[in-house]
Scaffold this motif. Structure first.
Motif, PDB file in Angstrom:
ATOM      1  N   SER A   1      34.898  12.254  26.806  1.00  0.00           N
ATOM      2  CA  SER A   1      36.145  12.765  27.373  1.00  0.00           C
ATOM      3  C   SER A   1      37.228  11.701  27.480  1.00  0.00           C
ATOM      4  O   SER A   1      38.369  12.024  27.809  1.00  0.00           O
ATOM      5  N   VAL A   2      36.907  10.456  27.182  1.00  0.00           N
ATOM      6  CA  VAL A   2      37.906   9.385  27.225  1.00  0.00           C
ATOM      7  C   VAL A   2      38.359   9.015  25.814  1.00  0.00           C
ATOM      8  O   VAL A   2      39.532   9.084  25.494  1.00  0.00           O
ATOM      9  N   CYS A   3      37.422   8.653  24.945  1.00  0.00           N
ATOM     10  CA  CYS A   3      37.795   8.139  23.621  1.00  0.00           C
ATOM     11  C   CYS A   3      37.505   9.112  22.478  1.00  0.00           C
ATOM     12  O   CYS A   3      37.791   8.804  21.326  1.00  0.00           O
ATOM     13  N   ASP A   4      36.929  10.265  22.778  1.00  0.00           N
ATOM     14  CA  ASP A   4      36.600  11.293  21.785  1.00  0.00           C
ATOM     15  C   ASP A   4      35.502  10.892  20.808  1.00  0.00           C
ATOM     16  O   ASP A   4      35.352  11.520  19.760  1.00  0.00           O
ATOM     17  N   ALA A   5      34.710   9.865  21.129  1.00  0.00           N
ATOM     18  CA  ALA A   5      33.567   9.532  20.280  1.00  0.00           C
ATOM     19  C   ALA A   5      32.656  10.757  20.218  1.00  0.00           C
ATOM     20  O   ALA A   5      32.450  11.432  21.232  1.00  0.00           O
ATOM     21  N   PRO A   6      32.118  11.073  19.043  1.00  0.00           N
ATOM     22  CA  PRO A   6      31.288  12.278  18.939  1.00  0.00           C
ATOM     23  C   PRO A   6      30.041  12.186  19.809  1.00  0.00           C
ATOM     24  O   PRO A   6      29.527  11.102  20.066  1.00  0.00           O
TER      25      PRO A   6
ATOM     26  N   SER B   1      28.452   5.902  25.775  1.00  0.00           N
ATOM     27  CA  SER B   1      27.859   4.792  26.536  1.00  0.00           C
ATOM     28  C   SER B   1      28.876   3.690  26.812  1.00  0.00           C
ATOM     29  O   SER B   1      28.861   3.077  27.874  1.00  0.00           O
ATOM     30  N   ASP B   2      29.807   3.448  25.870  1.00  0.00           N
ATOM     31  CA  ASP B   2      30.790   2.377  26.064  1.00  0.00           C
ATOM     32  C   ASP B   2      31.798   2.741  27.162  1.00  0.00           C
ATOM     33  O   ASP B   2      32.127   1.906  28.005  1.00  0.00           O
ATOM     34  N   CYS B   3      32.288   3.979  27.160  1.00  0.00           N
ATOM     35  CA  CYS B   3      33.245   4.399  28.192  1.00  0.00           C
ATOM     36  C   CYS B   3      32.572   4.622  29.536  1.00  0.00           C
ATOM     37  O   CYS B   3      33.241   4.658  30.570  1.00  0.00           O
ATOM     38  N   HIS B   4      31.241   4.746  29.529  1.00  0.00           N
ATOM     39  CA  HIS B   4      30.509   4.928  30.783  1.00  0.00           C
ATOM     40  C   HIS B   4      30.049   3.586  31.340  1.00  0.00           C
ATOM     41  O   HIS B   4      30.418   3.208  32.447  1.00  0.00           O
TER      42      HIS B   4
ATOM     43  N   ARG C   1      42.220   2.873  31.005  1.00  0.00           N
ATOM     44  CA  ARG C   1      43.633   2.528  31.216  1.00  0.00           C
ATOM     45  C   ARG C   1      44.455   2.837  29.970  1.00  0.00           C
ATOM     46  O   ARG C   1      45.577   3.338  30.087  1.00  0.00           O
ATOM     47  N   ILE C   2      43.919   2.540  28.785  1.00  0.00           N
ATOM     48  CA  ILE C   2      44.645   2.818  27.539  1.00  0.00           C
ATOM     49  C   ILE C   2      44.972   4.306  27.431  1.00  0.00           C
ATOM     50  O   ILE C   2      46.073   4.685  27.048  1.00  0.00           O
ATOM     51  N   HIS C   3      44.014   5.152  27.779  1.00  0.00           N
ATOM     52  CA  HIS C   3      44.205   6.606  27.678  1.00  0.00           C
ATOM     53  C   HIS C   3      44.786   7.213  28.959  1.00  0.00           C
ATOM     54  O   HIS C   3      44.926   8.438  29.056  1.00  0.00           O
ATOM     55  N   LYS C   4      45.130   6.356  29.922  1.00  0.00           N
ATOM     56  CA  LYS C   4      45.734   6.778  31.194  1.00  0.00           C
ATOM     57  C   LYS C   4      44.919   7.882  31.868  1.00  0.00           C
ATOM     58  O   LYS C   4      45.443   8.920  32.271  1.00  0.00           O
ATOM     59  N   LEU C   5      43.609   7.628  31.988  1.00  0.00           N
ATOM     60  CA  LEU C   5      42.707   8.595  32.595  1.00  0.00           C
ATOM     61  C   LEU C   5      42.014   8.025  33.822  1.00  0.00           C
ATOM     62  O   LEU C   5      41.761   6.828  33.902  1.00  0.00           O
TER      63      LEU C   5
ATOM     64  N   ALA D   1      39.342  12.973  33.222  1.00  0.00           N
ATOM     65  CA  ALA D   1      38.202  13.096  32.306  1.00  0.00           C
ATOM     66  C   ALA D   1      37.376  14.340  32.625  1.00  0.00           C
ATOM     67  O   ALA D   1      36.894  15.027  31.724  1.00  0.00           O
ATOM     68  N   LEU D   2      37.242  14.665  33.912  1.00  0.00           N
ATOM     69  CA  LEU D   2      36.535  15.885  34.296  1.00  0.00           C
ATOM     70  C   LEU D   2      37.280  17.114  33.780  1.00  0.00           C
ATOM     71  O   LEU D   2      36.668  18.068  33.295  1.00  0.00           O
ATOM     72  N   ASN D   3      38.597  17.098  33.857  1.00  0.00           N
ATOM     73  CA  ASN D   3      39.393  18.205  33.341  1.00  0.00           C
ATOM     74  C   ASN D   3      39.149  18.394  31.841  1.00  0.00           C
ATOM     75  O   ASN D   3      38.994  19.527  31.368  1.00  0.00           O
TER      76      ASN D   3
END
Length: 89
Positions: free
Chosen positions: A26-31, A52-55, A70-74, A79-81
């Motif tokens: 939900s942050v970087c859209d990695a599959p 795993s990286d965003c977590h 921070r880059i994705h302003k989340l 991210a829950l949304n």
């Protein structure tokens, strides 16, 4: 992995977690598959799909320096949304 300090997940909670883990991050859209981040311990229905990286990543992760967040302003609410929107689609 199940913590010995938490109650066992109900079948409905487990089904929800399985669906969350199948989503992209939900942050970087990695599959997917993703990890299910639980913002409040034991409240599985507010879990967030995260790679795993965003977590857990030291630099990018929620439990690290949060660079990707921070880059994705989340934040966790944003991210829950995204997670909930993807589950509803």
């Amino acid at each position: 992995m199940h913590s010995k300090n938490k109650a066992r997940r109900t079948p409905a909670e487990q089904d929800h977690i399985d669906r969350v883990k199948a989503l992209p991050c939900s942050v970087c859209d990695a599959p997917g598959p993703s990890e299910a981040h639980e913002p409040v311990q034991g409240l599985w229905f507010i879990s967030i799909a995260l790679c795993s990286d965003c977590h857990r990543g030291a630099k990018n992760g929620l439990h690290g320096q949060k660079t990707m967040w921070r880059i994705h302003k989340l934040d966790e609410w944003g991210a829950l949304n995204i997670t909930n929107r993807r589950l509803a689609a």
